[in-house]
Motif scaffolding. Structure first.
Motif, PDB file in Angstrom:
ATOM      1  N   ASP A  99     -16.388  33.057  -8.052  1.00  0.00           N
ATOM      2  CA  ASP A  99     -17.724  32.554  -7.733  1.00  0.00           C
ATOM      3  C   ASP A  99     -17.646  31.237  -6.953  1.00  0.00           C
ATOM      4  O   ASP A  99     -18.413  31.018  -6.017  1.00  0.00           O
ATOM      5  CB  ASP A  99     -18.539  32.341  -9.012  1.00  0.00           C
ATOM      6  N   SER A 100     -16.705  30.374  -7.339  1.00  0.00           N
ATOM      7  CA  SER A 100     -16.542  29.086  -6.649  1.00  0.00           C
ATOM      8  C   SER A 100     -16.087  29.299  -5.213  1.00  0.00           C
ATOM      9  O   SER A 100     -16.556  28.618  -4.288  1.00  0.00           O
ATOM     10  CB  SER A 100     -15.527  28.214  -7.389  1.00  0.00           C
ATOM     11  N   LEU A 101     -15.195  30.264  -5.005  1.00  0.00           N
ATOM     12  CA  LEU A 101     -14.701  30.556  -3.658  1.00  0.00           C
ATOM     13  C   LEU A 101     -15.833  31.066  -2.772  1.00  0.00           C
ATOM     14  O   LEU A 101     -16.009  30.605  -1.638  1.00  0.00           O
ATOM     15  CB  LEU A 101     -13.588  31.603  -3.732  1.00  0.00           C
ATOM     16  N   ILE A 102     -16.617  32.010  -3.295  1.00  0.00           N
ATOM     17  CA  ILE A 102     -17.722  32.569  -2.517  1.00  0.00           C
ATOM     18  C   ILE A 102     -18.776  31.502  -2.252  1.00  0.00           C
ATOM     19  O   ILE A 102     -19.348  31.428  -1.161  1.00  0.00           O
ATOM     20  CB  ILE A 102     -18.323  33.784  -3.253  1.00  0.00           C
ATOM     21  N   SER A 103     -19.033  30.643  -3.244  1.00  0.00           N
ATOM     22  CA  SER A 103     -20.011  29.573  -3.077  1.00  0.00           C
ATOM     23  C   SER A 103     -19.571  28.599  -1.987  1.00  0.00           C
ATOM     24  O   SER A 103     -20.383  28.144  -1.170  1.00  0.00           O
ATOM     25  CB  SER A 103     -20.202  28.836  -4.402  1.00  0.00           C
ATOM     26  N   HIS A 104     -18.277  28.295  -1.943  1.00  0.00           N
ATOM     27  CA  HIS A 104     -17.753  27.390  -0.909  1.00  0.00           C
ATOM     28  C   HIS A 104     -17.929  28.015   0.475  1.00  0.00           C
ATOM     29  O   HIS A 104     -18.358  27.340   1.420  1.00  0.00           O
ATOM     30  CB  HIS A 104     -16.280  27.106  -1.177  1.00  0.00           C
ATOM     31  N   ARG A 105     -17.608  29.312   0.594  1.00  0.00           N
ATOM     32  CA  ARG A 105     -17.766  30.012   1.873  1.00  0.00           C
ATOM     33  C   ARG A 105     -19.230  30.037   2.281  1.00  0.00           C
ATOM     34  O   ARG A 105     -19.572  29.849   3.456  1.00  0.00           O
ATOM     35  CB  ARG A 105     -17.229  31.443   1.745  1.00  0.00           C
ATOM     36  N   GLU A 106     -20.111  30.268   1.302  1.00  0.00           N
ATOM     37  CA  GLU A 106     -21.544  30.330   1.574  1.00  0.00           C
ATOM     38  C   GLU A 106     -22.059  29.006   2.123  1.00  0.00           C
ATOM     39  O   GLU A 106     -22.809  28.973   3.108  1.00  0.00           O
ATOM     40  CB  GLU A 106     -22.276  30.692   0.283  1.00  0.00           C
ATOM     41  N   LYS A 107     -21.644  27.891   1.509  1.00  0.00           N
ATOM     42  CA  LYS A 107     -22.107  26.574   1.958  1.00  0.00           C
ATOM     43  C   LYS A 107     -21.610  26.265   3.369  1.00  0.00           C
ATOM     44  O   LYS A 107     -22.362  25.731   4.198  1.00  0.00           O
ATOM     45  CB  LYS A 107     -21.638  25.505   0.977  1.00  0.00           C
ATOM     46  N   ALA A 108     -20.346  26.584   3.632  1.00  0.00           N
ATOM     47  CA  ALA A 108     -19.777  26.304   4.956  1.00  0.00           C
ATOM     48  C   ALA A 108     -20.492  27.127   6.032  1.00  0.00           C
ATOM     49  O   ALA A 108     -20.824  26.618   7.113  1.00  0.00           O
ATOM     50  CB  ALA A 108     -18.282  26.617   4.953  1.00  0.00           C
ATOM     51  N   THR A 109     -20.739  28.414   5.738  1.00  0.00           N
ATOM     52  CA  THR A 109     -21.437  29.281   6.697  1.00  0.00           C
ATOM     53  C   THR A 109     -22.871  28.823   6.912  1.00  0.00           C
ATOM     54  O   THR A 109     -23.366  28.790   8.047  1.00  0.00           O
ATOM     55  CB  THR A 109     -21.424  30.744   6.206  1.00  0.00           C
ATOM     56  N   LEU A 110     -23.541  28.438   5.819  1.00  0.00           N
ATOM     57  CA  LEU A 110     -24.931  27.975   5.914  1.00  0.00           C
ATOM     58  C   LEU A 110     -25.024  26.723   6.774  1.00  0.00           C
ATOM     59  O   LEU A 110     -25.924  26.612   7.625  1.00  0.00           O
ATOM     60  CB  LEU A 110     -25.484  27.701   4.513  1.00  0.00           C
ATOM     61  N   ASN A 111     -24.121  25.790   6.596  1.00  0.00           N
ATOM     62  CA  ASN A 111     -24.133  24.569   7.405  1.00  0.00           C
ATOM     63  C   ASN A 111     -23.940  24.895   8.887  1.00  0.00           C
ATOM     64  O   ASN A 111     -24.595  24.296   9.754  1.00  0.00           O
ATOM     65  CB  ASN A 111     -23.036  23.614   6.935  1.00  0.00           C
ATOM     66  N   GLN A 112     -23.061  25.840   9.164  1.00  0.00           N
ATOM     67  CA  GLN A 112     -22.819  26.240  10.557  1.00  0.00           C
ATOM     68  C   GLN A 112     -24.070  26.868  11.168  1.00  0.00           C
ATOM     69  O   GLN A 112     -24.459  26.533  12.292  1.00  0.00           O
ATOM     70  CB  GLN A 112     -21.658  27.246  10.596  1.00  0.00           C
ATOM     71  N   TYR A 113     -24.707  27.770  10.441  1.00  0.00           N
ATOM     72  CA  TYR A 113     -25.894  28.449  10.955  1.00  0.00           C
ATOM     73  C   TYR A 113     -27.058  27.469  11.125  1.00  0.00           C
ATOM     74  O   TYR A 113     -27.784  27.521  12.117  1.00  0.00           O
ATOM     75  CB  TYR A 113     -26.312  29.581  10.019  1.00  0.00           C
ATOM     76  N   ARG A 114     -27.247  26.592  10.151  1.00  0.00           N
ATOM     77  CA  ARG A 114     -28.345  25.630  10.238  1.00  0.00           C
ATOM     78  C   ARG A 114     -28.197  24.732  11.457  1.00  0.00           C
ATOM     79  O   ARG A 114     -29.178  24.440  12.152  1.00  0.00           O
ATOM     80  CB  ARG A 114     -28.388  24.775   8.969  1.00  0.00           C
ATOM     81  N   ALA A 115     -26.982  24.295  11.729  1.00  0.00           N
ATOM     82  CA  ALA A 115     -26.748  23.428  12.882  1.00  0.00           C
ATOM     83  C   ALA A 115     -27.133  24.124  14.184  1.00  0.00           C
ATOM     84  O   ALA A 115     -27.636  23.495  15.120  1.00  0.00           O
ATOM     85  CB  ALA A 115     -25.277  23.007  12.923  1.00  0.00           C
ATOM     86  N   ALA A 116     -26.934  25.448  14.244  1.00  0.00           N
ATOM     87  CA  ALA A 116     -27.254  26.201  15.456  1.00  0.00           C
ATOM     88  C   ALA A 116     -28.736  26.534  15.558  1.00  0.00           C
ATOM     89  O   ALA A 116     -29.277  26.634  16.662  1.00  0.00           O
ATOM     90  CB  ALA A 116     -26.429  27.489  15.487  1.00  0.00           C
ATOM     91  N   LEU A 117     -29.420  26.680  14.415  1.00  0.00           N
ATOM     92  CA  LEU A 117     -30.805  27.145  14.430  1.00  0.00           C
ATOM     93  C   LEU A 117     -31.840  26.030  14.380  1.00  0.00           C
ATOM     94  O   LEU A 117     -32.959  26.195  14.875  1.00  0.00           O
ATOM     95  CB  LEU A 117     -31.053  28.101  13.253  1.00  0.00           C
ATOM     96  N   GLU A 118     -31.511  24.902  13.780  1.00  0.00           N
ATOM     97  CA  GLU A 118     -32.502  23.833  13.591  1.00  0.00           C
ATOM     98  C   GLU A 118     -33.147  23.336  14.882  1.00  0.00           C
ATOM     99  O   GLU A 118     -34.341  23.009  14.891  1.00  0.00           O
ATOM    100  CB  GLU A 118     -31.877  22.667  12.821  1.00  0.00           C
ATOM    101  N   PRO A 119     -32.436  23.267  16.011  1.00  0.00           N
ATOM    102  CA  PRO A 119     -33.096  22.790  17.241  1.00  0.00           C
ATOM    103  C   PRO A 119     -34.154  23.738  17.785  1.00  0.00           C
ATOM    104  O   PRO A 119     -34.950  23.347  18.647  1.00  0.00           O
ATOM    105  CB  PRO A 119     -31.924  22.664  18.235  1.00  0.00           C
ATOM    106  N   LEU A 120     -34.196  24.969  17.307  1.00  0.00           N
ATOM    107  CA  LEU A 120     -35.116  25.968  17.844  1.00  0.00           C
ATOM    108  C   LEU A 120     -36.470  25.889  17.146  1.00  0.00           C
ATOM    109  O   LEU A 120     -36.557  25.607  15.952  1.00  0.00           O
ATOM    110  CB  LEU A 120     -34.524  27.373  17.679  1.00  0.00           C
ATOM    111  N   ASP A 121     -37.538  26.146  17.904  1.00  0.00           N
ATOM    112  CA  ASP A 121     -38.902  25.933  17.393  1.00  0.00           C
ATOM    113  C   ASP A 121     -39.472  27.138  16.649  1.00  0.00           C
ATOM    114  O   ASP A 121     -40.147  26.988  15.636  1.00  0.00           O
ATOM    115  CB  ASP A 121     -39.842  25.560  18.546  1.00  0.00           C
ATOM    116  N   SER A 122     -39.245  28.346  17.157  1.00  0.00           N
ATOM    117  CA  SER A 122     -39.920  29.519  16.586  1.00  0.00           C
ATOM    118  C   SER A 122     -38.975  30.323  15.705  1.00  0.00           C
ATOM    119  O   SER A 122     -37.745  30.291  15.868  1.00  0.00           O
ATOM    120  CB  SER A 122     -40.462  30.412  17.702  1.00  0.00           C
ATOM    121  N   ILE A 123     -39.572  31.088  14.787  1.00  0.00           N
ATOM    122  CA  ILE A 123     -38.795  31.973  13.928  1.00  0.00           C
ATOM    123  C   ILE A 123     -38.078  33.026  14.770  1.00  0.00           C
ATOM    124  O   ILE A 123     -36.905  33.336  14.542  1.00  0.00           O
ATOM    125  CB  ILE A 123     -39.698  32.652  12.879  1.00  0.00           C
ATOM    126  N   GLU A 124     -38.777  33.566  15.764  1.00  0.00           N
ATOM    127  CA  GLU A 124     -38.163  34.593  16.608  1.00  0.00           C
ATOM    128  C   GLU A 124     -36.931  34.052  17.325  1.00  0.00           C
ATOM    129  O   GLU A 124     -35.891  34.721  17.390  1.00  0.00           O
ATOM    130  CB  GLU A 124     -39.167  35.124  17.626  1.00  0.00           C
TER     131      GLU A 124
END
Length: 219
Positions: A99-124
């Motif tokens: 569970d700790s391993l998967i949680s670590h992977r999840e956090k790292a992936t989430l941070n990567q995706y958020r960095a790419a998506l946050e500058p965008l304005d619309s959901i689409e």
């Protein structure tokens, strides 16, 4: 060795699902005769199969699809090795360690995706960017609108399918990552799932409605 047109045919069946020979010919820009010759060869190799469907009066239509061997032509990103590693982590460190391993992977992936998506304005725009990221990771992803207007994220391939079968927590983690990356203003649900027998994974993304009706009227 397969030629470029054959690879395009396999790719079309992977992305679009079952197609008739005529539809394949239109997509690839080649003659029906050439399509049937290629399908016959791929059938002999065990990469494609077909089902006949009677949709109206007259001869049934023949729909071609990838077999398991055909799907195996697409990369699986060392998933068998990943499955073995996950099994070893569970054996050595227990479920808590996994569970700790998967949680670590999840956090790292989430941070990567958020960095790419946050500058965008619309959901689409965010969903389309997410589809590009997932495609680069091997998921053959695309973003589409359904007829009712719902936005859908489709993944035509799962490069970690073997690992996900061995550890379905990976799939649950994936859904949580999508939700975290797209933010609290949307709801995400998976309505097609490769591990449940579908040919692809598909997620419906809908914007949440404001709780306050007066606020909704102003918006």
């Amino acid at each position: 060795m397969q030629d470029r047109t054959t690879n395009r045919m396999l790719y079309s069946l992977k992305v679009a699902g079952p197609l008739t020979a005529a539809a394949l010919g239109e997509r690839l820009g080649i003659t029906p005769v050439a399509v049937r010759q290629m399908l016959a060869r791929l059938g002999e190799d065990g990469l494609v199969g077909f089902e006949d469907s009677r949709e109206s009066v007259g001869r049934p239509k023949r729909y071609w699809h990838l077999t398991d061997a055909g799907n195996a032509q697409f990369p699986d990103n060392h998933a068998a090795l990943t499955a073995e590693i996950l099994a070893s982590v569970s054996a050595v460190f227990g479920d808590a360690g996994l569970d700790s391993l998967i949680s670590h992977r999840e956090k790292a992936t989430l941070n990567q995706y958020r960095a790419a998506l946050e500058p965008l304005d619309s959901i689409e725009a965010k969903v389309r960017q997410l589809a590009e990221i997932r495609s680069a990771e091997g998921y053959m992803a695309e973003a589409k609108h359904e007829l009712n207007g719902d936005l859908v994220l489709i993944e035509n391939h799962c490069p970690i399918c073997v690992a996900a079968k061995a550890c379905q927590k990976l799939c649950r983690s994936e859904l949580e990552v999508f939700q975290g990356a797209l933010g609290p203003d949307v709801e995400i649900s998976r309505f097609e799932h490769i591990l449940k027998g579908a040919r692809r994974c598909a997620y419906r993304i809908t914007e949440k409605q404001p709780d306050n009706p007066q606020l909704a009227m102003k918006l």
